[in-house]
Design a protein around this motif. Structure first.
Motif, mmCIF file in Angstrom:
data_model
loop_
_atom_site.group_PDB
_atom_site.id
_atom_site.type_symbol
_atom_site.label_atom_id
_atom_site.label_comp_id
_atom_site.label_asym_id
_atom_site.label_seq_id
_atom_site.Cartn_x
_atom_site.Cartn_y
_atom_site.Cartn_z
ATOM 1 N N GLN A 101 62.272 -1.432 49.296
ATOM 2 C CA GLN A 101 60.888 -1.546 49.730
ATOM 3 C C GLN A 101 59.941 -0.710 48.867
ATOM 4 O O GLN A 101 59.017 -0.059 49.364
ATOM 5 C CB GLN A 101 60.755 -1.179 51.205
ATOM 6 C CG GLN A 101 61.489 -2.130 52.097
ATOM 7 C CD GLN A 101 61.317 -1.814 53.564
ATOM 8 O OE1 GLN A 101 60.782 -0.784 53.931
ATOM 9 N NE2 GLN A 101 61.772 -2.717 54.412
ATOM 10 N N LEU A 102 60.168 -0.750 47.579
ATOM 11 C CA LEU A 102 59.313 -0.008 46.658
ATOM 12 C C LEU A 102 57.919 -0.612 46.562
ATOM 13 O O LEU A 102 56.975 0.074 46.159
ATOM 14 C CB LEU A 102 59.958 0.058 45.273
ATOM 15 C CG LEU A 102 61.245 0.867 45.177
ATOM 16 C CD1 LEU A 102 61.788 0.827 43.761
ATOM 17 C CD2 LEU A 102 61.021 2.295 45.624
ATOM 18 N N GLN A 103 57.777 -1.877 46.933
ATOM 19 C CA GLN A 103 56.449 -2.486 46.898
ATOM 20 C C GLN A 103 55.524 -1.834 47.917
ATOM 21 O O GLN A 103 54.303 -1.853 47.755
ATOM 22 C CB GLN A 103 56.528 -4.006 47.098
ATOM 23 C CG GLN A 103 56.761 -4.453 48.522
ATOM 24 C CD GLN A 103 58.216 -4.468 48.937
ATOM 25 O OE1 GLN A 103 59.076 -3.931 48.265
ATOM 26 N NE2 GLN A 103 58.495 -5.101 50.052
ATOM 27 N N LEU A 104 56.076 -1.207 48.958
ATOM 28 C CA LEU A 104 55.245 -0.500 49.921
ATOM 29 C C LEU A 104 54.815 0.869 49.394
ATOM 30 O O LEU A 104 53.746 1.358 49.743
ATOM 31 C CB LEU A 104 56.002 -0.330 51.239
ATOM 32 C CG LEU A 104 56.421 -1.631 51.937
ATOM 33 C CD1 LEU A 104 57.236 -1.326 53.173
ATOM 34 C CD2 LEU A 104 55.208 -2.484 52.253
ATOM 35 N N LYS A 105 55.641 1.459 48.555
ATOM 36 C CA LYS A 105 55.306 2.757 47.976
ATOM 37 C C LYS A 105 54.316 2.618 46.826
ATOM 38 O O LYS A 105 53.486 3.486 46.611
ATOM 39 C CB LYS A 105 56.572 3.454 47.496
ATOM 40 C CG LYS A 105 57.467 3.874 48.638
ATOM 41 C CD LYS A 105 58.675 4.607 48.154
ATOM 42 C CE LYS A 105 59.445 5.133 49.330
ATOM 43 N NZ LYS A 105 60.693 4.546 49.564
ATOM 44 N N PHE A 106 54.432 1.538 46.071
ATOM 45 C CA PHE A 106 53.517 1.262 44.964
ATOM 46 C C PHE A 106 52.569 0.140 45.375
ATOM 47 O O PHE A 106 52.547 -0.930 44.789
ATOM 48 C CB PHE A 106 54.300 0.880 43.702
ATOM 49 C CG PHE A 106 55.223 1.957 43.220
ATOM 50 C CD1 PHE A 106 54.714 3.084 42.606
ATOM 51 C CD2 PHE A 106 56.597 1.848 43.392
ATOM 52 C CE1 PHE A 106 55.558 4.082 42.155
ATOM 53 C CE2 PHE A 106 57.447 2.838 42.941
ATOM 54 C CZ PHE A 106 56.928 3.968 42.324
ATOM 55 N N TYR A 107 51.778 0.404 46.393
ATOM 56 C CA TYR A 107 50.902 -0.606 46.968
ATOM 57 C C TYR A 107 49.743 -0.993 46.055
ATOM 58 O O TYR A 107 49.117 -2.023 46.252
ATOM 59 C CB TYR A 107 50.365 -0.140 48.320
ATOM 60 C CG TYR A 107 49.623 1.175 48.247
ATOM 61 C CD1 TYR A 107 48.272 1.221 47.967
ATOM 62 C CD2 TYR A 107 50.307 2.367 48.445
ATOM 63 C CE1 TYR A 107 47.603 2.427 47.879
ATOM 64 C CE2 TYR A 107 49.650 3.581 48.358
ATOM 65 C CZ TYR A 107 48.297 3.602 48.081
ATOM 66 O OH TYR A 107 47.649 4.807 47.991
ATOM 67 N N TRP A 159 51.789 -7.117 43.751
ATOM 68 C CA TRP A 159 53.142 -7.646 43.654
ATOM 69 C C TRP A 159 53.212 -9.166 43.625
ATOM 70 O O TRP A 159 53.995 -9.732 42.852
ATOM 71 C CB TRP A 159 54.029 -7.072 44.759
ATOM 72 C CG TRP A 159 54.355 -5.639 44.496
ATOM 73 C CD1 TRP A 159 53.830 -4.551 45.123
ATOM 74 C CD2 TRP A 159 55.247 -5.124 43.502
ATOM 75 N NE1 TRP A 159 54.349 -3.399 44.585
ATOM 76 C CE2 TRP A 159 55.221 -3.715 43.589
ATOM 77 C CE3 TRP A 159 56.061 -5.712 42.548
ATOM 78 C CZ2 TRP A 159 55.984 -2.902 42.762
ATOM 79 C CZ3 TRP A 159 56.828 -4.902 41.731
ATOM 80 C CH2 TRP A 159 56.787 -3.519 41.844
ATOM 81 N N TYR A 203 62.790 -4.636 45.942
ATOM 82 C CA TYR A 203 62.427 -5.170 47.249
ATOM 83 C C TYR A 203 63.393 -4.710 48.330
ATOM 84 O O TYR A 203 63.000 -4.521 49.472
ATOM 85 C CB TYR A 203 62.342 -6.696 47.204
ATOM 86 C CG TYR A 203 60.953 -7.155 46.867
ATOM 87 C CD1 TYR A 203 60.013 -7.378 47.864
ATOM 88 C CD2 TYR A 203 60.558 -7.333 45.555
ATOM 89 C CE1 TYR A 203 58.728 -7.771 47.562
ATOM 90 C CE2 TYR A 203 59.280 -7.724 45.239
ATOM 91 C CZ TYR A 203 58.368 -7.937 46.250
ATOM 92 O OH TYR A 203 57.086 -8.317 45.937
#
Length: 135
Positions: free
Chosen positions: A45-51, A55, A42
């Protein structure tokens, strides 16, 4: 931080004499590492790359499993504390580990509640929700 305290306190005792502390160590170290990995993910901001990964659902499942396993670790740790131990320093560390395991269990339980709300979309606030129907 509390999870780190749990496994540090247990690791500083003669845990190998009691098999139950191996379970407590496994749970505390495993979930401490996974929590740090989620925190770093988080931060980066890997949650934005692995949308494509849901999550909120992943975090809710993670927190729920952590809560359940920490309940078992807390009960096992608290039940194994023997106040008549001839090694007083082990008693103090094990009792403190049981206390912090309880705090971690409560924290993961609260995180499960909040991640459930985020998953269901109940955690919106004034900045994220706009009223469009003025009738």
């Amino acid at each position: 931080v509390f999870g780190l305290l749990v496994w540090a306190l247990i690791a500083d005792t003669t845990y190998y004499l009691h098999a139950v502390y191996s379970w407590v160590l496994f749970v505390s170290i495993f979930f401490w590492i996974l929590t740090v990995l989620f925190f770093v993910a988080y931060l980066l901001q890997l949650q934005l790359k692995f949308y494509m990964i849901p999550w909120p659902l992943v975090l809710m499942i993670f927190n729920a499993v952590a809560t359940i396993l920490y309940v078992s670790a807390f009960v096992a740790c608290a039940a194994a504390v023997q106040p008549t131990s001839w090694r007083q320093w082990d008693y103090n560390r094990r009792a403190a580990a049981a206390f912090f395991a309880c705090l971690v269990m409560i924290t993961y339980g609260a995180s499960t509640f909040f991640s459930f709300r985020a998953w269901k979309g109940l955690g919106s606030n004034a900045a994220t929700s706009q009223v469009t129907d003025h009738s």
